[in-house]
Design a protein around this motif. Sequence first.
Motif, PDB file in Angstrom:
ATOM      1  N   LEU A   9      26.553  -4.721 -32.898  1.00 34.99           N
ATOM      2  CA  LEU A   9      27.128  -5.740 -33.767  1.00 34.99           C
ATOM      3  C   LEU A   9      28.433  -6.286 -33.195  1.00 34.99           C
ATOM      4  O   LEU A   9      28.746  -7.462 -33.374  1.00 34.99           O
ATOM      5  N   ALA A  10      29.187  -5.449 -32.477  1.00 36.49           N
ATOM      6  CA  ALA A  10      30.405  -5.938 -31.811  1.00 36.49           C
ATOM      7  C   ALA A  10      30.046  -6.987 -30.760  1.00 36.49           C
ATOM      8  O   ALA A  10      30.746  -7.991 -30.602  1.00 36.49           O
ATOM      9  N   GLU A  11      28.944  -6.761 -30.052  1.00 33.70           N
ATOM     10  CA  GLU A  11      28.485  -7.746 -29.060  1.00 33.70           C
ATOM     11  C   GLU A  11      28.109  -9.066 -29.737  1.00 33.70           C
ATOM     12  O   GLU A  11      28.448 -10.139 -29.252  1.00 33.70           O
ATOM     13  N   VAL A  12      27.384  -8.974 -30.847  1.00 27.68           N
ATOM     14  CA  VAL A  12      26.982 -10.196 -31.555  1.00 27.68           C
ATOM     15  C   VAL A  12      28.217 -10.941 -32.061  1.00 27.68           C
ATOM     16  O   VAL A  12      28.286 -12.167 -31.975  1.00 27.68           O
ATOM     17  N   PRO A  27      34.575  -6.455 -26.935  1.00 24.90           N
ATOM     18  CA  PRO A  27      34.179  -7.412 -25.895  1.00 24.90           C
ATOM     19  C   PRO A  27      34.886  -8.745 -26.102  1.00 24.90           C
ATOM     20  O   PRO A  27      35.184  -9.138 -27.222  1.00 24.90           O
ATOM     21  N   GLU A  28      35.150  -9.393 -24.997  1.00 23.73           N
ATOM     22  CA  GLU A  28      35.792 -10.703 -25.060  1.00 23.73           C
ATOM     23  C   GLU A  28      34.816 -11.733 -25.613  1.00 23.73           C
ATOM     24  O   GLU A  28      33.658 -11.762 -25.199  1.00 23.73           O
ATOM     25  N   ALA A  85      28.099 -18.515 -36.971  1.00 23.17           N
ATOM     26  CA  ALA A  85      27.226 -18.050 -38.060  1.00 23.17           C
ATOM     27  C   ALA A  85      26.729 -16.642 -37.788  1.00 23.17           C
ATOM     28  O   ALA A  85      26.703 -15.787 -38.694  1.00 23.17           O
ATOM     29  N   LEU A  86      26.343 -16.357 -36.545  1.00 21.19           N
ATOM     30  CA  LEU A  86      25.878 -15.012 -36.207  1.00 21.19           C
ATOM     31  C   LEU A  86      27.023 -14.005 -36.231  1.00 21.19           C
ATOM     32  O   LEU A  86      26.837 -12.860 -36.638  1.00 21.19           O
ATOM     33  N   ALA A  87      28.201 -14.404 -35.794  1.00 20.54           N
ATOM     34  CA  ALA A  87      29.356 -13.505 -35.833  1.00 20.54           C
ATOM     35  C   ALA A  87      29.678 -13.118 -37.271  1.00 20.54           C
ATOM     36  O   ALA A  87      29.942 -11.945 -37.571  1.00 20.54           O
ATOM     37  N   HIS A  88      29.626 -14.084 -38.174  1.00 26.22           N
ATOM     38  CA  HIS A  88      29.871 -13.801 -39.592  1.00 26.22           C
ATOM     39  C   HIS A  88      28.781 -12.873 -40.135  1.00 26.22           C
ATOM     40  O   HIS A  88      29.067 -11.932 -40.880  1.00 26.22           O
ATOM     41  N   ASP A 104      29.399  -9.240 -39.123  1.00 20.22           N
ATOM     42  CA  ASP A 104      30.401  -8.596 -39.986  1.00 20.22           C
ATOM     43  C   ASP A 104      29.787  -8.182 -41.314  1.00 20.22           C
ATOM     44  O   ASP A 104      30.053  -7.093 -41.823  1.00 20.22           O
ATOM     45  N   SER A 105      28.958  -9.046 -41.878  1.00 16.58           N
ATOM     46  CA  SER A 105      28.312  -8.762 -43.152  1.00 16.58           C
ATOM     47  C   SER A 105      27.367  -7.567 -43.043  1.00 16.58           C
ATOM     48  O   SER A 105      27.355  -6.688 -43.895  1.00 16.58           O
ATOM     49  N   VAL A 106      26.582  -7.520 -41.971  1.00 18.12           N
ATOM     50  CA  VAL A 106      25.655  -6.405 -41.760  1.00 18.12           C
ATOM     51  C   VAL A 106      26.423  -5.101 -41.604  1.00 18.12           C
ATOM     52  O   VAL A 106      26.052  -4.072 -42.191  1.00 18.12           O
ATOM     53  N   LEU A 107      27.494  -5.114 -40.821  1.00 19.65           N
ATOM     54  CA  LEU A 107      28.287  -3.906 -40.627  1.00 19.65           C
ATOM     55  C   LEU A 107      28.838  -3.391 -41.955  1.00 19.65           C
ATOM     56  O   LEU A 107      28.804  -2.192 -42.231  1.00 19.65           O
ATOM     57  N   ALA A 108      29.309  -4.295 -42.802  1.00 18.05           N
ATOM     58  CA  ALA A 108      29.833  -3.898 -44.114  1.00 18.05           C
ATOM     59  C   ALA A 108      28.728  -3.316 -44.990  1.00 18.05           C
ATOM     60  O   ALA A 108      28.937  -2.312 -45.681  1.00 18.05           O
ATOM     61  N   LYS A 109      27.547  -3.929 -44.973  1.00 18.41           N
ATOM     62  CA  LYS A 109      26.440  -3.422 -45.783  1.00 18.41           C
ATOM     63  C   LYS A 109      25.985  -2.051 -45.303  1.00 18.41           C
ATOM     64  O   LYS A 109      25.704  -1.171 -46.112  1.00 18.41           O
ATOM     65  N   ILE A 110      25.911  -1.878 -44.003  1.00 13.58           N
ATOM     66  CA  ILE A 110      25.508  -0.578 -43.472  1.00 13.58           C
ATOM     67  C   ILE A 110      26.538   0.477 -43.854  1.00 13.58           C
ATOM     68  O   ILE A 110      26.196   1.570 -44.303  1.00 13.58           O
ATOM     69  N   GLY A 111      27.810   0.146 -43.689  1.00 10.39           N
ATOM     70  CA  GLY A 111      28.867   1.083 -44.062  1.00 10.39           C
ATOM     71  C   GLY A 111      28.810   1.472 -45.526  1.00 10.39           C
ATOM     72  O   GLY A 111      29.040   2.629 -45.887  1.00 10.39           O
TER      73      GLY A 111
END
Length: 167
Positions: free
Chosen positions: A84-87, A128-129, A94-97, A100-107
Amino acid sequence: MSRSARLLRLLHAMRILAAPITAARLAEEMGVSPRSLYRDIDALRSAGARIEGERGYGYRLLEDPALPPQMLDQDEIEVLALGLAEVRAWGDPALAHAADSVLAKIGATLPDERERQLLHAITQVFRPEPHYVPTLDLAPLRAACWKEHGVDIRYVDGCVTTVMLAA
Protein backbone atom coordinates in the motif's frame (compact mmCIF):
# COMPACT_ATOMS: atom_id res chain seq x y z
CA MET A 1 -28.18 11.29 3.45
CA SER A 2 -29.77 8.97 6.00
CA ARG A 3 -28.52 8.96 9.57
CA SER A 4 -27.29 5.37 9.31
CA ALA A 5 -25.26 6.23 6.20
CA ARG A 6 -23.83 9.26 8.00
CA LEU A 7 -22.85 7.09 10.99
CA LEU A 8 -21.05 4.63 8.69
CA ARG A 9 -19.25 7.55 7.00
CA LEU A 10 -18.26 8.83 10.46
CA LEU A 11 -16.77 5.45 11.38
CA HIS A 12 -14.83 5.45 8.13
CA ALA A 13 -13.58 9.00 8.72
CA MET A 14 -12.42 8.02 12.19
CA ARG A 15 -10.50 5.10 10.67
CA ILE A 16 -8.62 7.19 8.11
CA LEU A 17 -7.93 10.49 9.92
CA ALA A 18 -4.95 10.72 12.26
CA ALA A 19 -6.00 10.48 15.91
CA PRO A 20 -6.88 12.33 18.00
CA ILE A 21 -9.43 13.91 15.70
CA THR A 22 -11.11 17.09 16.88
CA ALA A 23 -14.87 17.43 16.71
CA ALA A 24 -14.44 20.45 14.45
CA ARG A 25 -12.38 18.40 11.97
CA LEU A 26 -14.88 15.52 12.03
CA ALA A 27 -17.82 17.90 11.64
CA GLU A 28 -16.11 19.52 8.63
CA GLU A 29 -15.37 16.10 7.10
CA MET A 30 -18.99 15.01 7.60
CA GLY A 31 -20.59 18.31 6.59
CA VAL A 32 -22.55 18.60 9.84
CA SER A 33 -22.51 20.91 12.84
CA PRO A 34 -20.38 20.01 15.87
CA ARG A 35 -23.60 19.50 17.83
CA SER A 36 -24.80 16.87 15.30
CA LEU A 37 -21.39 15.27 15.43
CA TYR A 38 -21.55 14.93 19.23
CA ARG A 39 -24.96 13.25 18.89
CA ASP A 40 -23.57 10.90 16.23
CA ILE A 41 -20.61 9.94 18.43
CA ASP A 42 -22.99 9.26 21.32
CA ALA A 43 -25.13 7.10 19.01
CA LEU A 44 -22.09 5.12 17.85
CA ARG A 45 -20.96 4.59 21.44
CA SER A 46 -24.46 3.42 22.37
CA ALA A 47 -24.31 0.94 19.49
CA GLY A 48 -21.04 -0.50 20.82
CA ALA A 49 -18.33 1.45 19.01
CA ARG A 50 -15.26 1.91 21.18
CA ILE A 51 -14.53 5.61 20.77
CA GLU A 52 -12.01 7.15 23.13
CA GLY A 53 -11.93 10.86 23.90
CA GLU A 54 -14.29 13.66 24.73
CA ARG A 55 -15.37 17.14 23.73
CA GLY A 56 -12.49 19.59 23.67
CA TYR A 57 -9.78 16.90 23.44
CA GLY A 58 -10.49 14.90 20.31
CA TYR A 59 -11.58 11.36 19.50
CA ARG A 60 -10.07 8.04 18.46
CA LEU A 61 -11.80 4.89 17.24
CA LEU A 62 -10.21 2.05 19.20
CA GLU A 63 -11.68 -0.75 17.14
CA ASP A 64 -14.54 -1.04 14.78
CA PRO A 65 -17.15 -3.61 15.84
CA ALA A 66 -18.82 -3.38 12.42
CA LEU A 67 -15.91 -5.22 10.82
CA PRO A 68 -14.85 -8.77 11.73
CA PRO A 69 -11.26 -9.26 12.94
CA GLN A 70 -8.71 -10.26 10.31
CA MET A 71 -6.46 -13.19 11.06
CA LEU A 72 -3.28 -12.11 9.29
CA ASP A 73 0.22 -13.12 10.35
CA GLN A 74 3.09 -10.66 10.71
CA ASP A 75 4.48 -11.31 7.21
CA GLU A 76 1.04 -10.79 5.62
CA ILE A 77 0.66 -7.53 7.50
CA GLU A 78 4.09 -6.39 6.31
CA VAL A 79 3.20 -7.25 2.70
CA LEU A 80 0.01 -5.20 2.92
CA ALA A 81 1.72 -2.21 4.52
CA LEU A 82 4.61 -2.17 2.03
CA GLY A 83 2.37 -2.77 -0.99
CA LEU A 84 0.00 0.00 0.00
CA ALA A 85 2.96 2.34 0.57
CA GLU A 86 4.00 1.68 -3.03
CA VAL A 87 0.49 2.44 -4.31
CA ARG A 88 0.42 5.68 -2.28
CA ALA A 89 3.75 6.72 -3.83
CA TRP A 90 3.29 5.49 -7.42
CA GLY A 91 -0.46 5.64 -7.95
CA ASP A 92 -2.50 8.52 -9.22
CA PRO A 93 -4.22 10.65 -6.54
CA ALA A 94 -7.39 8.52 -6.54
CA LEU A 95 -5.42 5.31 -5.99
CA ALA A 96 -3.22 6.93 -3.33
CA HIS A 97 -6.34 8.01 -1.44
CA ALA A 98 -7.82 4.52 -1.81
CA ALA A 99 -4.60 2.98 -0.43
CA ASP A 100 -4.88 5.14 2.70
CA SER A 101 -8.51 4.09 3.07
CA VAL A 102 -7.69 0.38 2.70
CA LEU A 103 -4.88 0.62 5.25
CA ALA A 104 -7.25 2.25 7.76
CA LYS A 105 -9.92 -0.40 7.18
CA ILE A 106 -7.45 -3.23 7.58
CA GLY A 107 -6.09 -1.67 10.76
CA ALA A 108 -9.61 -1.34 12.16
CA THR A 109 -10.26 -5.06 11.68
CA LEU A 110 -7.05 -6.36 13.20
CA PRO A 111 -6.70 -7.47 16.81
CA ASP A 112 -4.79 -4.91 18.90
CA GLU A 113 -1.39 -6.67 18.68
CA ARG A 114 -1.62 -7.03 14.90
CA GLU A 115 -2.74 -3.42 14.51
CA ARG A 116 0.38 -2.32 16.38
CA GLN A 117 2.44 -4.41 13.94
CA LEU A 118 0.71 -2.72 11.02
CA LEU A 119 1.62 0.70 12.42
CA HIS A 120 5.12 -0.47 13.39
CA ALA A 121 8.31 1.19 12.27
CA ILE A 122 8.43 -0.73 8.95
CA THR A 123 5.63 1.49 7.66
CA GLN A 124 7.42 4.57 8.93
CA VAL A 125 10.87 3.67 7.59
CA PHE A 126 9.90 2.54 4.09
CA ARG A 127 8.82 5.69 2.30
CA PRO A 128 9.15 5.35 -1.45
CA GLU A 129 9.53 8.57 -3.36
CA PRO A 130 6.38 9.62 -5.19
CA HIS A 131 6.83 9.04 -8.89
CA TYR A 132 3.42 9.98 -10.23
CA VAL A 133 3.28 13.26 -12.11
CA PRO A 134 -0.39 14.26 -12.47
CA THR A 135 -0.46 15.16 -16.16
CA LEU A 136 -3.36 12.95 -17.20
CA ASP A 137 -6.53 11.79 -15.47
CA LEU A 138 -6.16 8.01 -15.33
CA ALA A 139 -9.65 7.34 -13.96
CA PRO A 140 -11.19 6.79 -17.45
CA LEU A 141 -8.38 4.40 -18.36
CA ARG A 142 -8.81 2.40 -15.14
CA ALA A 143 -12.58 2.31 -15.70
CA ALA A 144 -12.07 1.00 -19.24
CA CYS A 145 -9.79 -1.73 -17.92
CA TRP A 146 -12.35 -2.83 -15.34
CA LYS A 147 -15.12 -2.86 -17.97
CA GLU A 148 -12.79 -4.59 -20.47
CA HIS A 149 -13.34 -1.86 -23.07
CA GLY A 150 -10.83 -1.08 -25.77
CA VAL A 151 -8.78 2.10 -25.44
CA ASP A 152 -7.24 4.28 -28.17
CA ILE A 153 -4.20 6.16 -26.86
CA ARG A 154 -2.58 8.89 -28.99
CA TYR A 155 0.96 10.12 -28.48
CA VAL A 156 2.58 13.32 -29.67
CA ASP A 157 6.35 13.75 -29.13
CA GLY A 158 6.42 11.01 -26.50
CA CYS A 159 3.58 12.47 -24.43
CA VAL A 160 0.08 11.14 -24.10
CA THR A 161 -2.28 13.76 -25.48
CA THR A 162 -5.60 11.93 -25.45
CA VAL A 163 -7.08 8.73 -24.19
CA MET A 164 -10.15 7.78 -26.17
CA LEU A 165 -12.39 5.00 -24.96
CA ALA A 166 -13.50 2.74 -27.77
CA ALA A 167 -17.02 1.40 -27.56
